[in-house]
Design an enzyme around this catalytic site. Sequence first.
Site, short mmCIF file in Angstrom:
data_model
loop_
_atom_site.label_atom_id
_atom_site.label_comp_id
_atom_site.label_asym_id
_atom_site.label_seq_id
_atom_site.Cartn_x
_atom_site.Cartn_y
_atom_site.Cartn_z
N GLY A 153 0.93 -1.50 -0.33
CA GLY A 153 -0.18 0.06 0.31
C GLY A 153 0.67 1.63 0.12
CG HIS A 167 0.07 0.84 7.46
ND1 HIS A 167 1.34 0.17 8.06
CD2 HIS A 167 0.82 1.52 6.33
CE1 HIS A 167 2.41 0.29 8.04
NE2 HIS A 167 1.81 1.29 6.76
CD GLU A 168 -1.32 2.08 3.00
OE1 GLU A 168 -0.88 2.74 3.09
OE2 GLU A 168 -0.20 1.05 3.33
CB CYS A 217 6.31 1.41 6.61
SG CYS A 217 5.75 2.83 5.94
CG LEU A 218 6.56 0.92 0.66
CD1 LEU A 218 6.14 1.37 -0.59
CD2 LEU A 218 8.08 -0.18 0.70
CD GLN A 230 3.88 5.50 2.71
OE1 GLN A 230 2.77 4.63 2.91
NE2 GLN A 230 4.93 4.62 2.69
CG HIS A 272 1.15 6.46 5.57
ND1 HIS A 272 2.12 6.52 5.97
CD2 HIS A 272 0.86 5.14 5.52
CE1 HIS A 272 2.85 5.39 6.08
NE2 HIS A 272 2.34 4.08 5.69
NI NI Z 1 3.89 2.73 5.41
#
Ligand code: NI
Length: 188
Positions: free
Chosen positions: A47, A143-144, A101-102, A52, A147
């Site tokens: 995701g 999670h998304e 997480c990226l 991000q 953000h």
């Molecule tokens: Ni993340």
Amino acid sequence: MAILKIARMGNPVLMRPAEPVADPTSPEIKRLVADMIDTMVDADGRGLAATQVHVPQRVVVFRPPPDDPTTSDGRTVPVLALVNPEVTFLTDETEEGWEGCLSVPGMRGVVPRVTKLRYRGVTPEGQAIDKTVSGFHARVVQHEVDHLDGVLYPMRMKDLSLLVFESEFDKLMAAASDELPAPSKVAD
Ligand code: NI
């Protein structure tokens, strides 16, 4: 197609709440979503939130889990893009699971998440999404959407001894697999 630069933990764009999108079907949002999907696929993530990629607007893309790959009209989609997502928790129950997480590259951590929720939003094509999901799907959504509220998964952790480098992860799981959540549950 464009691969966007991914902000890392510590970048202020990740800490601020994102703004609602006035026109979810605008060409700008369609282009942003296309680039976010390219970026997520390139980075092998599950995701990605717009914050991000340095865009402080309420847009997320994610891959629904294989057991629930559909939109509200039953279409199968490998990636779901949601503009202005809203989440309603349907239980107080939480369960722990591994996340990555990226924006926190090279690490994984155990995060408690609510087990069942309803989420709503609209796709860039203008389709309304309204789904009730549980388990891993609910985890990915939390999670998304976190953000978009300036929250990274380490900020949700209760036990920072379970924030580990990926290079240590397999060894840790081999040594303590009985006490820790299953390793397959990773979100981005
Ligand atoms: Ni993340």
